[in-house]
Write a protein that holds these residues in place. Structure first.
Motif, PDB file in Angstrom:
ATOM      1  N   LYS A   1      38.781  39.368  38.459  1.00 31.88           N
ATOM      2  CA  LYS A   1      40.126  39.670  38.948  1.00 31.88           C
ATOM      3  C   LYS A   1      40.586  38.642  39.983  1.00 31.88           C
TER       4      LYS A   1
ATOM      5  N   LEU B   1      34.346  48.764  45.652  1.00 32.57           N
ATOM      6  CA  LEU B   1      33.218  48.280  46.451  1.00 32.57           C
ATOM      7  C   LEU B   1      32.578  49.403  47.260  1.00 32.57           C
TER       8      LEU B   1
ATOM      9  N   THR C   1      40.111  49.817  51.106  1.00 31.72           N
ATOM     10  CA  THR C   1      40.416  48.512  51.700  1.00 31.72           C
ATOM     11  C   THR C   1      40.859  47.557  50.605  1.00 31.72           C
TER      12      THR C   1
ATOM     13  N   ASP D   1      31.483  34.023  42.213  1.00 34.12           N
ATOM     14  CA  ASP D   1      32.707  33.540  41.556  1.00 34.12           C
ATOM     15  C   ASP D   1      33.246  32.337  42.316  1.00 34.12           C
TER      16      ASP D   1
ATOM     17  N   ASN E   1      35.657  42.558  39.781  1.00 28.77           N
ATOM     18  CA  ASN E   1      36.343  41.931  40.916  1.00 28.77           C
ATOM     19  C   ASN E   1      36.294  40.409  40.813  1.00 28.77           C
TER      20      ASN E   1
ATOM     21  N   GLY F   1      40.986  49.891  45.945  1.00 31.47           N
ATOM     22  CA  GLY F   1      40.131  49.605  47.090  1.00 31.47           C
ATOM     23  C   GLY F   1      38.966  50.575  47.153  1.00 31.47           C
TER      24      GLY F   1
HETATM   25  P1  ADP Z   1      39.854  47.050  44.375  1.00 30.49           P
HETATM   26  O1  ADP Z   1      39.827  48.192  43.419  1.00 30.49           O
HETATM   27  O2  ADP Z   1      41.116  46.982  45.148  1.00 30.49           O
HETATM   28  O3  ADP Z   1      39.395  45.779  43.811  1.00 30.49           O
HETATM   29  P2  ADP Z   1      37.374  46.955  45.805  1.00 30.49           P
HETATM   30  O4  ADP Z   1      36.793  47.960  46.725  1.00 30.49           O
HETATM   31  O5  ADP Z   1      36.631  46.618  44.586  1.00 30.49           O
HETATM   32  O6  ADP Z   1      38.798  47.497  45.474  1.00 30.49           O
HETATM   33  O7  ADP Z   1      37.633  45.659  46.632  1.00 30.49           O
HETATM   34  C1  ADP Z   1      38.253  45.720  47.885  1.00 30.49           C
HETATM   35  C2  ADP Z   1      38.943  44.468  48.242  1.00 30.49           C
HETATM   36  O8  ADP Z   1      37.976  43.436  48.493  1.00 30.49           O
HETATM   37  C3  ADP Z   1      39.790  43.929  47.130  1.00 30.49           C
HETATM   38  O9  ADP Z   1      41.073  44.514  47.145  1.00 30.49           O
HETATM   39  C4  ADP Z   1      39.855  42.448  47.501  1.00 30.49           C
HETATM   40  O10 ADP Z   1      40.817  42.244  48.474  1.00 30.49           O
HETATM   41  C5  ADP Z   1      38.488  42.160  48.085  1.00 30.49           C
HETATM   42  N1  ADP Z   1      37.553  41.606  47.078  1.00 30.49           N
HETATM   43  C6  ADP Z   1      36.628  42.262  46.364  1.00 30.49           C
HETATM   44  N2  ADP Z   1      35.942  41.418  45.554  1.00 30.49           N
HETATM   45  C7  ADP Z   1      36.453  40.194  45.752  1.00 30.49           C
HETATM   46  C8  ADP Z   1      36.177  38.886  45.203  1.00 30.49           C
HETATM   47  N3  ADP Z   1      35.215  38.707  44.284  1.00 30.49           N
HETATM   48  N4  ADP Z   1      36.904  37.867  45.643  1.00 30.49           N
HETATM   49  C9  ADP Z   1      37.856  38.051  46.571  1.00 30.49           C
HETATM   50  N5  ADP Z   1      38.170  39.241  47.125  1.00 30.49           N
HETATM   51  C10 ADP Z   1      37.490  40.303  46.725  1.00 30.49           C
END
Ligand code: ADP
Length: 666
Positions: free
Chosen positions: A423, A486, A470, A452, A420, A483
């Motif tokens: 990304k 996490l 989410t 990050d 993430n 989503g």
């Molecule tokens: P995804 O597979 O969509 O990344 P996650 O459950 O890993 O799903 O993350 C959920 C959401 O949390 C992401 O879609 C993003 O909007 C936000 N997110 C997660 N990690 C970060 C990060 N390091 N910086 C910014 N937003 C994040």
């Protein structure tokens, strides 16, 4: 008649036993009290008692009513009290009155003189058991009267005992017990009744039981059935308690008739909690069933998706190895990359489904923390490089290099967070920091942070990003992802007793933290020596068992490219496989599991049962069932190992090499 000197003198409070006492001691002692101030009359009684033939009687003599009452007060277990009505401290009828007032159930035999025979009759009317007129009763009459007292006492004692027993049941019963008239007026009830319905005992004294039933018609219908059957009738009913709460009860009743009373008695049992527990169990059963179905559905969807994915990825790999111009190479690489993302999604969905079903298992073993983090960096390296980010790793040197924990799960959590971070960061820094929060007795409480300098997370979204599905919408970015990452990470942390949280500022970046406890470990057992890869020019024979036509091509071509001298045969189901094994010799078998006619498990079983060397051929399951590792069924059926589809060609070659070499060395 024997002279009076044969008998011991009567002393105040002395006890005289009748002749048969010695025999009677073991049986029962009948205590008789004589309240008489005239020694001659007392002597008379003493003589008659001795002559009476009554067994086991003791006589206790008192001269005044006060002394007599005092004596009864000590034990109150006299079978009879012989009472002279004219005593120094009380005379006439009131002597009896005083005694009976104090002890209404006492068997009193009044001793009267000739002149006041009428007094004796009145005494009996008042409650004395009998009367004896001094000087005119003989031994037989005396004995009869006393015997009657003894019997009466025995009967009374038994009655008393039974009464106490039932009283005890009535009082201590956990069920409510009630007695009421047909019209519902409550006559008697125990403590539990009042506890169940919530009314105080005094409130129930003038109470109509009908008031308790939520249904107004209930009692009349119930009564009709009681009258009709004459038997115990039982029914479930809702009862309105004093505080308005409804309790679910079972009420039973039977007709009760004695003396002039006509009514009903029965039990009230509170089954509210039992019902609730029953319902919860029922709900639970349904939920479990639904979840199992859902899980099964997801597992089979995942299998169905992985099968064509194997074809897409496998074919991409094959084409990528041919001569392509740059444009073709790039297009194909994109196909491959997208397929890998798709595969990641399928895996995540399967993972969350097993987490939600509580199917998650942890394997604790020694691992090298430094190696784990270094591997993670090297896997992520090319993505970081692609985006021109810098990567930093800080590990507190006090934390032992070797820990005990589930390294695969730790890797999975970190992989999600670092993935993430990359990304959602376009330029700047990704940093992993591992610090020690606490250490005691070799238990290390460790905190990981993934930082990050990316887009950050809006404050109002921080609370929800750990929930399933989410994703934060953003106009500028299109993100792949479900989503789920996490949410999986959160579950993996929390199932191991840790916490996960985030601090973030929009436009500046995010810091994800989680903490876990590890025991200090030791160097893990040296990994199995990696056998040298099989020489590509080796000649060996392989049986491929696969029902999916394109996947047959993928496997065949992938293997032929790597091992040009391979001798391959193909079976399209388990039955065919067993026949081929009978006909020819193979060095190794790749066995799909889900196949028509005969599946891979059955085929393996049949091969393992062969009574020659063929039963020992290495068999690798090749399956799109992602949970193959968890349920380990492949082992139960005698397969040596597995390769998950879509497969990485290198991994397949490695496993084939391992088992062929192992076979050679054996
Ligand atoms: P995804 O597979 O969509 O990344 P996650 O459950 O890993 O799903 O993350 C959920 C959401 O949390 C992401 O879609 C993003 O909007 C936000 N997110 C997660 N990690 C970060 C990060 N390091 N910086 C910014 N937003 C994040």
């Amino acid at each position: 008649m024997s002279s009076s000197s044969d008998y011991p003198p009567i002393l105040d409070g002395s006890t005289i036993r009748s002749k048969n006492t010695e025999l009677a001691v073991e049986k029962h002692i009948n205590k008789i009290l004589l309240i008489e101030d005239n020694p001659a009359d007392a002597k008379m009684v003493q003589l008659f008692l001795a002559e009476s033939g009554l067994e086991g009687c003791t006589l206790n003599v008192k001269q005044t009513l006060t002394q007599g009452l005092e004596e009864i007060g000590k034990s109150n277990d006299f079978a009879a009290v012989l009472l002279d009505l004219s005593l120094p401290d009380s005379s006439g009828f009131q002597t009896l009155e005083k005694l009976l007032n104090a002890y209404p159930n006492m068997n009193v035999i009044v001793l009267t003189g000739h002149s006041d025979k009428k007094l004796g009759l009145d005494a009996v009317k008042y409650g004395a058991q009998d009367f004896l007129v001094k000087g005119s009763y003989d031994v037989d009459i005396f004995a009869k009267t006393i015997r009657f007292s003894i019997e009466r006492k025995k009967f009374y004692d038994q009655l008393q005992e039974a009464r106490l027993r039932y009283q005890n049941i009535f009082t201590n019963s956990k069920d409510g017990i009630y007695v009421c008239e047909f019209d519902g007026s409550l006559i008697d009830f125990n403590k539990s009744t009042s506890e169940i319905v919530g009314y105080e005992a005094n409130e129930l004294e003038q109470f109509n039981i009908k008031k308790l039933f939520a249904d107004n018609e209930f009692w009349d219908n119930f009564l009709e059935r009681i009258q009709a059957t004459n038997n115990v009738v039982e029914e479930e009913v809702d009862i309105t308690c004093r505080d308005g709460n409804i309790k679910h009860c079972i009420i039973s009743a039977s007709k009760m008739e004695y003396g002039s009373f006509n009514g009903v008695n029965g039990f009230i049992t509170d089954i509210t909690e039992k019902k609730l527990a029953e319902k919860l169990r029922e709900d639970r059963k349904i939920a479990d069933k639904t979840n199992a179905l859902k899980e099964q559905f997801i597992a089979s969807i995942s299998h169905e998706m992985r099968t064509p994915m194997n074809a897409i990825l496998g074919m991409s790999n094959l084409v990528l190895k041919t001569d392509l111009n740059e444009e073709q190479f790039n297009y194909l690489s994109s196909i491959k990359q997208s397929s890998e993302i798709l595969l990641g999604i399928v895996n995540d969905i399967l993972e969350i489904s097993s987490i939600q079903n509580g199917k998650i298992k942890f394997d604790y073993e020694n691992f090298d923390l430094h190696e784990l983090l270094a591997n993670l960096l090297s896997v992520m390296q090319y993505k970081v490089f692609e985006k021109n980010l810098s990567f930093q790793l800080d590990i507190n040197p006090r934390i032992p290099k070797y820990l005990v924990g589930d390294k695969l799960r730790l890797n999975q959590i970190l992989y999600n967070l670092v993935g993430n971070a990359i990304k959602f960061t376009d330029d700047g820094l990704i940093r992993i920091e591992v610090i020690e929060l606490n250490e005691s007795h070799g238990s290390w409480h460790v905190q990981f942070m993934v930082e990050d300098s990316g887009i950050g997370i809006p404050g109002d979204k921080i609370g929800v990003i750990f929930e399933t599905f989410t994703r934060i919408r953003s106009k500028e970015r299109i993100y792949e992802g479900t989503g789920l990452g996490l949410s999986i990470a959160k579950n993996l942390v929390e199932y191991q007793g840790g916490k996960i949280w985030v601090e973030s500022t929009v436009g500046e970046g995010s810091r994800f933290y989680f903490d876990l406890i590890f025991e200090e470990g030791e160097a893990p057992d040296a990994a199995k020596p990696i056998l040298e890869s099989l020489d590509p020019n080796t000649t060996y024979s392989l049986l491929l068992v696969e029902d999916h036509a394109i996947n047959r091509v993928v496997a065949t071509q992938t293997l032929k490219k790597q091992f040009p001298n391979i001798q391959m045969q193909i079976a399209v189901n388990g039955k065919e496989a067993v026949e081929k094994v009978k006909e020819s010799d193979f060095d190794i078998i790749l066995m799909d599991i889900q196949m028509p006619i005969m599946d891979g498990y059955e085929a393996t079983q049949a091969i393992r049962k062969m009574d020659n060397e063929k039963s020992k051929i290495p068999i690798l399951a090749m399956t799109a069932h992602a949970n193959i590792k968890e349920n380990e069924r492949y082992k139960d059926y005698g397969m040596n190992d597995f390769v998950l589809k879509p497969f990485e060609p290198e991994q397949l070659f490695h496993k084939i090499s391992t088992y062929i070499k192992l076979q050679e060395t054996n």
